[in-house]
Motif scaffolding. Structure first.
Motif, mmCIF file in Angstrom:
data_model
loop_
_atom_site.group_PDB
_atom_site.id
_atom_site.type_symbol
_atom_site.label_atom_id
_atom_site.label_comp_id
_atom_site.label_asym_id
_atom_site.label_seq_id
_atom_site.Cartn_x
_atom_site.Cartn_y
_atom_site.Cartn_z
ATOM 1 N N TYR A 65 0.881 -1.172 0.000
ATOM 2 C CA TYR A 65 0.000 0.000 0.000
ATOM 3 C C TYR A 65 0.911 1.211 0.000
ATOM 4 O O TYR A 65 1.607 1.457 0.978
ATOM 5 N N HIS A 66 0.935 1.913 -1.118
ATOM 6 C CA HIS A 66 1.919 2.968 -1.359
ATOM 7 C C HIS A 66 3.310 2.350 -1.179
ATOM 8 O O HIS A 66 3.610 1.377 -1.830
ATOM 9 N N GLU A 67 4.113 2.845 -0.282
ATOM 10 C CA GLU A 67 5.481 2.346 -0.113
ATOM 11 C C GLU A 67 5.606 1.275 0.970
ATOM 12 O O GLU A 67 6.688 0.756 1.197
ATOM 13 N N GLN A 68 4.502 0.958 1.641
ATOM 14 C CA GLN A 68 4.572 -0.001 2.741
ATOM 15 C C GLN A 68 4.170 -1.400 2.283
ATOM 16 O O GLN A 68 3.336 -1.561 1.399
ATOM 17 N N GLU A 69 4.761 -2.393 2.924
ATOM 18 C CA GLU A 69 4.427 -3.796 2.663
ATOM 19 C C GLU A 69 4.079 -4.440 3.991
ATOM 20 O O GLU A 69 4.760 -4.225 4.993
ATOM 21 N N GLU A 70 2.982 -5.222 3.990
ATOM 22 C CA GLU A 70 2.552 -5.878 5.223
ATOM 23 C C GLU A 70 1.970 -7.246 4.923
ATOM 24 O O GLU A 70 1.519 -7.502 3.806
ATOM 25 N N VAL A 71 1.975 -8.112 5.909
ATOM 26 C CA VAL A 71 1.379 -9.441 5.781
ATOM 27 C C VAL A 71 -0.114 -9.286 5.552
ATOM 28 O O VAL A 71 -0.758 -8.423 6.146
ATOM 29 N N TYR A 72 -0.657 -10.115 4.664
ATOM 30 C CA TYR A 72 -2.106 -10.141 4.436
ATOM 31 C C TYR A 72 -2.643 -11.450 5.019
ATOM 32 O O TYR A 72 -2.147 -12.529 4.684
ATOM 33 N N ASN A 73 -3.621 -11.350 5.880
ATOM 34 C CA ASN A 73 -4.224 -12.525 6.500
ATOM 35 C C ASN A 73 -5.296 -13.106 5.589
ATOM 36 O O ASN A 73 -6.403 -12.580 5.510
ATOM 37 N N TRP A 74 -4.949 -14.178 4.913
ATOM 38 C CA TRP A 74 -5.822 -14.840 3.941
ATOM 39 C C TRP A 74 -7.069 -15.402 4.616
ATOM 40 O O TRP A 74 -6.990 -16.060 5.648
ATOM 41 N N VAL A 75 -8.235 -15.127 4.012
ATOM 42 C CA VAL A 75 -9.503 -15.707 4.445
ATOM 43 C C VAL A 75 -10.115 -16.494 3.291
ATOM 44 O O VAL A 75 -10.411 -17.666 3.421
ATOM 45 N N SER A 76 -10.293 -15.812 2.146
ATOM 46 C CA SER A 76 -10.905 -16.422 0.965
ATOM 47 C C SER A 76 -10.658 -15.514 -0.238
ATOM 48 O O SER A 76 -10.275 -14.350 -0.081
#
Length: 97
Positions: A65-76
């Motif tokens: 998101y813009h310049e940041q990277e973060e873990v995405y918690n998968w649901v579906s």
């Protein structure tokens, strides 16, 4: 068996922004893709990523998101697309497509 393309969609907004979503089903789930899918959802302009969801090898499910990277918690898949579209809506200020 190789990966199978499940979904591909590309939309170009009037202002030149691009929304592209690509999802593949892998031959079989693995430790990095326990849901058995490989995906890339992109929103931005040529040469400029504003939002991207993907799960490249070595990083797992994550969001840029813009310049940041973060873990995405998968649901579906449904939730992935909903989250991606919500990010686009927030960035565009709920403008018309």
């Amino acid at each position: 068996m190789e990966a199978v393309l499940l979904y591909r969609d590309k939309y170009v907004y009037r202002d030149g922004a691009i929304r592209e979503m690509v999802i593949w089903r892998l031959a079989e789930p693995d430790s990095e893709h326990p849901h058995g899918l490989k995906y890339r959802l992109f929103y931005g302009y040529p040469g400029k990523c504003l939002v991207r969801y993907d799960n490249e090898r070595g990083k797992g499910d994550h969001r840029h998101y813009h310049e940041q990277e973060e873990v995405y918690n998968w649901v579906s898949v449904k939730q992935l697309v909903a989250d991606f579209r919500a990010d686009i809506e927030n960035l565009r200020g709920k403008q018309d497509e």
